[in-house]
Structure formats: C-alpha cells, structure tokens
Design an enzyme around this catalytic site. Structure first.
Site, PDB file in Angstrom:
ATOM      1  N   TYR A   4      39.835   1.628  21.746  1.00 39.74           N
ATOM      2  CA  TYR A   4      40.602   2.487  20.827  1.00 39.74           C
ATOM      3  C   TYR A   4      41.857   1.763  20.325  1.00 39.74           C
ATOM      4  CZ  TYR A   4      43.967   6.195  19.682  1.00 39.74           C
ATOM      5  OH  TYR A   4      44.927   6.969  19.082  1.00 39.74           O
ATOM      6  N   HIS A  21      48.818   2.605  21.861  1.00 39.04           N
ATOM      7  CA  HIS A  21      47.809   1.843  22.603  1.00 39.04           C
ATOM      8  C   HIS A  21      47.553   0.463  21.997  1.00 39.04           C
ATOM      9  CE1 HIS A  21      47.380   5.005  25.445  1.00 39.04           C
ATOM     10  NE2 HIS A  21      47.376   5.871  24.433  1.00 39.04           N
ATOM     11  N   VAL A  47      38.381   8.663  15.879  1.00 36.95           N
ATOM     12  CA  VAL A  47      38.327   8.888  17.328  1.00 36.95           C
ATOM     13  C   VAL A  47      39.727   8.646  17.885  1.00 36.95           C
ATOM     14  CG1 VAL A  47      37.348   8.010  19.483  1.00 36.95           C
ATOM     15  CG2 VAL A  47      35.898   8.255  17.450  1.00 36.95           C
ATOM     16  N   SER A  48      40.230   9.578  18.688  1.00 38.60           N
ATOM     17  CA  SER A  48      41.648   9.520  19.060  1.00 38.60           C
ATOM     18  C   SER A  48      41.880   9.191  20.526  1.00 38.60           C
ATOM     19  CB  SER A  48      42.320  10.852  18.716  1.00 38.60           C
ATOM     20  OG  SER A  48      41.768  11.886  19.511  1.00 38.60           O
TER      21      SER A  48
END
Ligand code: NAI
Ligand code: 15L
Length: 268
Positions: free
Chosen positions: A140, A117, A78-79
């Site tokens: 994330y 992130h 998941v990006s």
C-alpha cells in the site's frame, strides 16, 4: 490565496470514510461536485452534485469520468495493506488513469491522498521532512510512493500541479498512542485540501497531514507556501487513549511511524 470556486470538481473515493466527510465539506469549492466511487453512493442531493460510479482500474471509464472537470481530489483506492495484486488496479493503474485523463482533458490541479505509509519504516524517535528518503512500509505504501512520483512526473512533463497530502490518521478521534502523533482532524484535512486547491504555483508539493498535536514527527517546512495552520490537537483525546491498555514497547505500533503496517503480510 484566491478561493474562487471551480466550476466542476471531481472527488474520487466519495463512498469512503473520508469521501463521505468531504462530500459535505468541499461543496463550497465548486459549483458542481462530481462524486465517484466503485461502491454505492447516496444519490445526488441537487444540481450541485453529480454521482458517477467508476472503477479506477478501467482506463476508458476514468477518461469519461474526468471529462469536463477543472480539478480533482483523488481519494479513491485501496486504503489499507493488501496483497500487491489487489492494490495494482485501484492504486497503481488507477492513479495513472487519473493523471492521463487529466492531461487529455486539460485538468491543471490535483490533490492526491498520499499516506504516512510512504515513510512508515522511520522510527517514532526520528523527525523527518518531505525531502527525507521515502521508506515505504507496505505494498500500500509503495502504491502511494508511485502516486507521488506520477504527480511529480506530470508536473515536470505537462505542468499539472499536485499537492500530495501524506495523511497521518484522519478519523473522528485518535484510537491508540501512535495516533496521538499522526491524528489529522477532519477540519484540518479540509483546510489542507482547500489550500491545496486554491494556492497558486504549488508545482508538486508534498505536505504531511497531521493536526497541531503535541508530539510531531513531521516537519512541513517545504510546504510553507500552502500556509497550512492546523487548528486541532489530539491532546484533548489523550486521557481517553491512555486509559486503554498500551501495546508493548516493542510492538510495531509503538516503534515505527507506520505502526502495524510494517508487519503486515506476507500474503503468499
Ligand atoms: P476508504 O477505504 O474508506 O475509502 C476509499 C474508497 O475508495 C472506498 O469507498 C472504495 O470503495 C474506493 N475504491 C477502492 N477501490 C476502488 C476502485 N477500483 N475504483 C473506484 N473506487 C475505489 O478510505 P479513507 O479512509 O476514506 O481514505 C481515503 C483516501 O485517503 C485513500 O486513498 C487512503 O489511502 C487515503 N488515506 C487515508 C487515511 C486515513 O487516515 N483515513 C490516511 C492516509 C491516507
Ligand atoms: C492510512 O494510510 C490508512 O488509509 C488509514 O486507514 C490508517 O491506517 C492510516 O493510514 C494510519 O496510518 O493510521
């Protein structure tokens, strides 16, 4: 830096935005590129490609996927920001499955697609290097922190070497003022991956993935041994970006290195 191709290189996330780019660009790095994703991929274009669908959350499937490869470019998962439950399987279990399979199959080199992130809560007025304490900005970002720690553990415990690339924003062009600082061209991303694959003795190296942009927040002194020399700059897109209405000065995208991710959620 030797650039002798690997016999078989695994690329996860091969159906994704960057995966489709890397499918072309990494073809010279191995005799055979094994391409994997949970989403549909174009069929193999010849004997130099293998297409192997796989869910990263499925441990047995990942074990089979990694059999016979010499190195892994791990870009699957998941990006963007989602509820933790949606990130858990692909990113947290997924990265563990990749490293555990690598250990069992004797793979010695991995490139991990980490992200800016992991440090997204630093302000845009701050300058940091790879030793700065992480300040994840999202579930994330937390999953990428976990991936970096898995990489560190598997090097210290099992000698599997990793280059974790804290990718900024790798798209054809920067889309907003923040990305004038975070932009990473596809050529520079490719250079980073190649240097990560072929530089000797990288241990676990963390490198920031940004092009040679005029404004930089990230200092790559601790990754100097990779010899990464970005060739592109976001400056050529500045006029185009600045012609659009700018977000307000207090908008997260203008204040934090991680931009809008710092304000995503909550999801419950
Ligand atoms: P993307 O979302 O286009 O590609 C990710 C791929 O992973 C997708 O094709 C998706 O189907 C696959 N995937 C998701 N869940 C999976 C699962 N359970 N099993 C197998 N495959 C699964 O993202 P993009 O932009 O290509 O990014 C690639 C990698 O680079 C990601 O890990 C992302 O976090 C990282 N990255 C990308 C940045 C960028 O600017 N494009 C910035 C920072 C990190
Ligand atoms: C990321 O980690 C994401 O995968 C990508 O889609 C962009 O949002 C990028 O960071 C960014 O920060 O611009």
């Amino acid at each position: 830096m030797t650039t002798t191709p690997f016999k078989r290189l695994l690329l996860t996330g091969a159906a994704g935005g960057l995966g489709q780019v890397l499918r072309q660009r990494l073809s010279g790095c191995a005799e055979v590129l094994r391409l994997s994703d949970i989403a549909p991929m174009a069929p193999a274009s010849g004997p130099h490609e293998e297409v192997v669908p796989c869910d990263l959350a499925d441990k047995a499937a990942v074990h089979a996927l990694v059999a016979g490869v010499d190195a892994i470019v791990h870009f699957g998962g998941v990006s963007t920001e989602h509820a933790f439950e949606d990130i858990l399987g692909p990113n947290i279990c997924g990265v563990f499955h990749i490293y555990e399979a690598a250990r069992q199959h004797g793979v010695k080199r991995i490139i991990f697609a980490s992200s800016n992130h992991v440090i997204g809560f630093y302000g845009q007025d701050q300058r940091i290097d790879a030793h700065a304490q992480r300040r994840p900005d999202s579930y994330y970002g937390l999953s990428k922190c976990y991936g970096e720690d898995v990489a560190s553990f598997y090097f210290d415990r099992y000698g599997i070497e990793t280059v974790s690339i804290r990718i900024g924003s790798s798209f054809p062009a920067p889309q907003n003022p923040r990305m004038l600082c975070t932009w990473l061209s596809y050529d520079d991303l490719t250079q980073l991956i190649e240097r990560g694959l072929f530089t000797a003795n990288v241990g676990h190296t963390v490198v920031y993935g940004a092009s040679n942009n005029r404004m930089v927040w990230w200092d790559n002194r601790h990754a100097a041994h990779l010899g990464y020399q970005p060739k592109d700059s976001s400056e050529v897109f500045r006029a185009e970006v600045e012609a659009k209405p700018a977000p307000a000065a207090d908008d997260p995208s203008m204040r934090y290195q991680g931009g809008a991710f710092v304000a995503a959620g909550p999801f419950a």
